[in-house]
Design an enzyme around this catalytic site. Structure first.
Site, PDB file in Angstrom:
ATOM      1  N   VAL A  86      -4.200  59.281  39.551  1.00 57.75           N
ATOM      2  CA  VAL A  86      -3.111  59.160  40.435  1.00 57.75           C
ATOM      3  C   VAL A  86      -2.280  58.188  39.532  1.00 57.75           C
ATOM      4  O   VAL A  86      -2.561  56.893  39.290  1.00 57.75           O
ATOM      5  CB  VAL A  86      -3.540  58.626  41.870  1.00 57.75           C
ATOM      6  CG1 VAL A  86      -2.161  58.375  42.426  1.00 57.75           C
ATOM      7  CG2 VAL A  86      -4.529  59.649  42.329  1.00 57.75           C
ATOM      8  N   LYS A  87      -0.873  58.578  39.296  1.00 56.14           N
ATOM      9  CA  LYS A  87      -0.027  57.776  38.796  1.00 56.14           C
ATOM     10  C   LYS A  87       0.949  56.835  39.668  1.00 56.14           C
ATOM     11  O   LYS A  87       1.477  57.535  40.557  1.00 56.14           O
ATOM     12  CB  LYS A  87       0.970  58.522  38.013  1.00 56.14           C
ATOM     13  CG  LYS A  87       1.747  57.868  36.814  1.00 56.14           C
ATOM     14  CD  LYS A  87       2.424  58.917  35.969  1.00 56.14           C
ATOM     15  CE  LYS A  87       3.109  58.328  34.879  1.00 56.14           C
ATOM     16  NZ  LYS A  87       3.934  59.423  33.872  1.00 56.14           N
ATOM     17  N   VAL A  88       0.885  55.535  39.850  1.00 58.62           N
ATOM     18  CA  VAL A  88       1.388  54.910  40.613  1.00 58.62           C
ATOM     19  C   VAL A  88       2.268  53.634  40.020  1.00 58.62           C
ATOM     20  O   VAL A  88       2.227  53.095  39.234  1.00 58.62           O
ATOM     21  CB  VAL A  88       0.265  53.953  41.243  1.00 58.62           C
ATOM     22  CG1 VAL A  88       0.699  52.848  42.441  1.00 58.62           C
ATOM     23  CG2 VAL A  88      -0.769  54.918  41.959  1.00 58.62           C
TER      24      VAL A  88
END
Length: 218
Positions: A86-88
């Site tokens: 998951v890219k945050v």
């Protein structure tokens, strides 16, 4: 150093994978839009299609900028496929979300990092990857490679397990420079990866070998 390809183009991902050097993929909303992928469900399907091509990690970015929205989107993305990371974004709620995901065993990529301080917060929150943006810093007359070097040095000194994923790579030279300063990963366009093959002595040497072969076997 691991190679990720920075694209949402399935043909390019397949080509890089077929070369036998691909370790993963990074994507973002801009890259999805470039490929004409519209709508939440279509994006999710596209992420799964990417995961079915590669064996390594695939970064899928949340769109929300608030904590609750990031958690909801991130959990949905992580559930799509075991390869999903998951890219945050590196904002306050993003760091908070990374801490939450870390506790839940969901891997993360903290993106849009432009300073050692941001990288420090991401690592302390437990990010799997941190993505300093090399090219975008170069665009404003700063030194993107120097930032990568500083983060690598900091992580090694303090023993952080977060991997340094050099992003916004524009050229083959950027890849070599990231290699020299110890980046764990470089995420690159396909053209930059293939550029590593280019050398005039290889071309001239191969031409000479083939010429000599033809002379002997004419």
């Amino acid at each position: 150093m691991k190679f990720f390809i920075d694209t949402a183009n399935l043909a390019q991902i397949q080509e890089a994978n077929d070369m036998g050097v691909l370790d993963g993929v990074t994507t973002n909303p801009s890259l999805m839009a470039k490929e004409g992928i519209k709508g939440v469900e279509n994006c999710k399907k596209h992420y799964v299609d990417i995961c079915n091509i590669v064996e390594g990690d695939v970064s899928a970015e949340v769109i929300a900028t608030d904590y609750e929205g990031m958690i909801k989107e991130g959990e949905e993305l992580a559930a799509l496929h075991p390869h999903i990371v998951v890219k945050v974004p590196c904002i306050a709620d993003g760091i908070k979300a990374i801490k939450y995901f870390t506790k839940k065993g969901i891997r993360t990529n903290c993106t849009l990092v432009f300073s050692p301080g941001q990288a420090l917060l991401a690592a302390k929150a437990g990010a799997t990857y941190v993505s300093p943006f090399v090219g975008r810093l170069d665009d404003i007359s700063s030194d993107g490679i120097e930032l990568v070097e500083k983060i690598v040095s900091m992580y090694r000194y303090y023993g952080f397990s977060t991997q340094v994923l050099a992003a916004s790579i524009r050229t083959t030279q950027h890849i070599i420079q990231c290699l020299e300063v110890g980046a764990d990963v470089a995420t690159c366009p396909l053209a930059a990866i293939k550029g590593l093959l280019n050398h005039p002595l290889t071309d001239s040497g191969l031409a000479k070998f083939l010429e000599d072969y033809r002379k002997v076997n004419a």
